[in-house]
Design an enzyme around this catalytic site. Structure first.
Site, PDB file in Angstrom:
ATOM      1  CG  HIS A 483      -1.459   0.997   1.646  1.00  0.00           C
ATOM      2  ND1 HIS A 483      -2.583   1.368   1.099  1.00  0.00           N
ATOM      3  CD2 HIS A 483      -1.570   2.500   2.328  1.00  0.00           C
ATOM      4  CE1 HIS A 483      -3.702   2.709   1.431  1.00  0.00           C
ATOM      5  NE2 HIS A 483      -2.173   3.190   2.335  1.00  0.00           N
ATOM      6  CD  GLU A 484       1.794   3.498   3.989  1.00  0.00           C
ATOM      7  OE1 GLU A 484       2.404   4.578   3.430  1.00  0.00           O
ATOM      8  OE2 GLU A 484       1.000   3.727   4.460  1.00  0.00           O
ATOM      9  CG  HIS A 487       0.643   6.460  -0.355  1.00  0.00           C
ATOM     10  ND1 HIS A 487      -0.282   6.782  -0.849  1.00  0.00           N
ATOM     11  CD2 HIS A 487       0.093   6.386   0.825  1.00  0.00           C
ATOM     12  CE1 HIS A 487      -1.227   6.819  -0.555  1.00  0.00           C
ATOM     13  NE2 HIS A 487      -1.325   6.004   0.548  1.00  0.00           N
ATOM     14  CG  HIS A 490      -0.258   8.959  -7.330  1.00  0.00           C
ATOM     15  ND1 HIS A 490      -1.862   8.666  -6.019  1.00  0.00           N
ATOM     16  CD2 HIS A 490      -0.689   9.350  -7.985  1.00  0.00           C
ATOM     17  CE1 HIS A 490      -2.280   9.704  -6.692  1.00  0.00           C
ATOM     18  NE2 HIS A 490      -2.213   9.703  -7.826  1.00  0.00           N
TER      19      HIS A 490
END
Length: 687
Positions: A483-484, A487, A490
């Site tokens: 998940h991290e 980021h 992104h």
């Protein structure tokens, strides 16, 4: 978890004009800031150097804006006014954010304090800076020309105008000054709130008998005191396993209370003041409430729409959550036949006992297949296949701690280096206690035509190595890591023209979508074969029978999990609508009536709920809103192939690269080829 743009919100006007201190426009341009080789960042700074570099960055911003203000009205263009303001603000952010992050990760407490002071001062500075009438006048002189703009230029003009409106330029001089004072004070409150949580480094020193139920590896990871006791801290690698497995109900109660009472003496008054000031700022600007103001530029457009969304989800999972709670109580009754309810510090313990009984697997056994280094390297391989990139670990020269690693991210098709990603994966004293990603340098087009390479930093608190074993992750840690890392992608894969639209600078109720979508990959066999490998023999992948048990348990206690998130979202929105003079009672009511888990008297859980004081104020619902979109996005991979690079490149091109250079809903439509819907999320809720 949250990106650190939420924590450091406001270091660029057009990313968030709500946190910005006054000063006169400088009369002379300062010398250029020194830049390190590679990432362009030097973390090895003394408190004095932090102050000096901040002063220089502020002087450069002032000098740039002085030139903009001095232009005659008839000579104004988009480039020399709006774009020049954006560039000056982005330059300031690029200089300040890598120093501000030291307040969350630096080992030296004096450096942390200096960085926190910088963050607070920078926030106050920008609030007052963008409230100055001469700067707004310069912008308005251009805007009044009504020139035809397209694409990102038109969007930047619109967002800049919204930012100036938020700074109070439609108000009287007295009201604008009052608004500026409120915003500056809110910056101070937010910084102090986060610092108080970080500084509350609680622990309990326990004799060995209080550690019954804990594994040998867990006990070996604990620091020994001179008296021979074992120190259990509030860091996740200590706290979560202890609450899951420790037999001592009393020690679980004590540790739970310490964890949920972090900053309980200092933070509640700060939250009450912040709620009042936010409400006052919204009223000054003509909004009926702070949530109404916050939601104006988000995917959910009103508090009513948010509450309807949360109530609808609550109705779907309430009965399931109650049944899950009843099942755990039945397990407790085996230990205590007189028990009437589960206490807050018992849910993890009896939930874990029930999960083991139903699905017959142990998280400690699973963790043997997820060494941290294997998860790190495997995740890189998965994302390389999906998104057309190449990761290379390079020396992290000048990093803030010896454990920090640095990845260079290149375009696999020969497009050169795209950016850099720091990994700071393990807990230490004084470090940020959750998981987050900070965008340190924003990707954007520079004046010389070159595209600036973005730089990001992951902060996490994964377990460390113990004697005889490498650092191991639970599967839930691997999910968090993927998940991290999302980021970070992104941030780094952006192609936005302006920093204001770059990377995770998107609507708060969309920012989690790309990372939540990637959580699904951690449950796919093809991906697990990449990220798993027994610590004694990496060729031994997660066994199929263990994987099947994990899949069967994936939805275990899902009702209670979502009720907790719904309770947080409702509490956040209601606190900002009602603006109470005391927060603990209302917050506790939502935790009990919606989340179904009561808190004992005297516990102030909201004191450590940092989301409410950072970028998620009146926005915590965004985690669930984003998850709806994330599950919808994953349907294409589920249908067309989990490691389908065509779909992966489409996601990169239509979502990750775009940032907020166009409305987020348009990016979802372009990727999906249809209107987004809730079907996949609802199906998951009902499984």
């Amino acid at each position: 978890m949250k990106t650190l743009s939420a924590l450091l919100a406001g270091l660029s006007l057009f990313i968030s004009p709500l946190q910005a201190s006054a000063g006169s426009i400088a009369s002379a341009a300062p010398p250029a800031l020194p830049r390190a080789v590679g990432t362009g960042i030097s973390f090895q700074l003394t408190p004095q150097q932090i102050t000096q570099r901040y002063t220089s960055a502020k002087a450069q911003l002032e000098a740039a804006l002085r030139l903009v203000v001095a232009l005659p009205a008839d000579q104004r263009t988009f480039a020399n006014t709006v774009k020049a303001m954006e560039s000056a603000s982005a330059d300031f952010s690029d200089a300040v954010e890598p120093m501000s992050i030291l307040g969350y990760v630096a080992a030296d407490p004096l450096v942390r304090e200096a960085a926190r002071s910088l963050e607070e001062e920078a926030g106050q500075y920008q609030v007052a800076l963008w409230a100055r009438p001469e700067i707004y006048r310069a912008f308005k002189q251009y805007a009044d020309k009504k020139e035809t703009l397209t694409g990102e230029d038109a969007r930047l003009l619109e967002e800049t105008e919204r930012g100036f409106k938020s700074s109070g330029h439609a108000l009287s001089e007295a009201d604008r000054a009052k608004l500026s004072q409120i915003r500056q004070r809110l910056t101070v409150l937010s910084t102090q709130f986060e610092a108080n949580i970080a500084d509350d480094q609680g622990f309990i020193d326990m004799p060995i008998e209080d550690l019954k139920g804990m594994s040998e590896d867990y006990i070996a990871s604990l620091k020994r005191t001179p008296e021979g006791k074992h120190r259990v801290t509030l860091a996740y690698p200590h706290y979560i396993p202890f609450m899951d497995g420790a037999h001592s109900a009393e020690m679980r109660r004590q540790l739970w209370t310490k964890f949920n009472n972090r900053a309980a003496k200092k933070n509640p008054p700060l939250m009450v003041e912040a709620l009042r000031l936010r409400d006052e700022s919204a009223i000054l600007l003509g909004y009926p409430s702070f949530p109404a103001m916050q939601l104006e530029n988000r995917m959910a457009k009103s508090p009513g729409q948010v509450m309807d969304f949360l109530k609808r989800l609550y109705a779907m999972v309430r009965d399931r959550g109650q049944a899950e709670l009843k099942a755990m109580l039945e397990v407790k009754l085996q230990d205590d036949p007189t028990a009437k309810r589960l206490e807050a510090w018992e849910t993890s313990y009896y939930g874990e006992k029930l999960r083991k009984a139903k699905f017959a697997f142990d998280e400690e056994e699973v963790a043997k297949y997820f060494p941290v280094d294997k998860v790190v390297s495997g995740t890189m391989r998965v994302y390389e296949k999906l998104f057309g990139v190449k990761f290379s670990e390079v020396p992290a020269e000048g990093a803030h701690h010896p454990d920090v690693r640095l990845l260079r991210v290149d375009d696999a098709a020969g497009g050169g280096t795209l950016g850099y990603f720091y990994l700071d994966l393990h807990p230490r004293e004084g470090k940020y206690t959750h998981a987050a990603v900070a965008g340190l340098i924003k990707g954007r087009e520079l004046e010389n035509g070159r595209y600036q390479r973005p730089v990001a930093l992951m902060m996490a608190n994964f377990p460390e190595a113990v004697p005889g074993k490498p650092a191991l992750m639970r599967h839930e840690d691997a999910v968090t890591y993927m998940h991290e890392f999302g980021h970070g992608l992104h941030q780094i894969l952006t192609k936005a023209k302006y920093a204001s639209f770059s990377g995770t600078s998107v609507a708060r109720d969309f920012v989690e979508t790309p990372s939540q979508m990637l959580e699904n990959f951690a449950w796919q066999r093809e991906v697990l074969d990449e990220i798993s490998g027994h610590y004694e023999d990496a060729s031994r992948k997660l066994p199929p029978e263990l994987f099947e048990k994990m899949l069967a348990a994936r939805s275990f206690n899902r009702g209670l999990l979502y009720l907790r998130q719904i309770a947080f979202g409702m509490a956040d929105m209601t606190l900002h609508m009602i603006v109470p003079k005391e927060t603990s009672m209302l917050f506790g009511q939502f935790m009990e009536l919606v989340g179904l888990i009561p808190s004992p008297d005297g516990v102030k859980r909201e004191a450590s709920f940092g989301h409410l004081m950072a970028g998620y104020s009146a926005g915590y619902y965004g985690y669930l809103w984003s998850e709806v979109l994330a599950d919808d996005a994953f349907t294409r991979f589920a249908k067309e192939g989990v490691l389908n690079s065509v779909v992966g490149m489409l996601w990169r091109r239509e979502v990750l690269e775009k940032g907020s250079s166009r409305p987020e809903i348009d990016s979802m439509r372009a990727y999906l080829g249809r209107e987004p819907n809730e079907d996949a999320f609802i199906q998951k809720l009902l499984r």
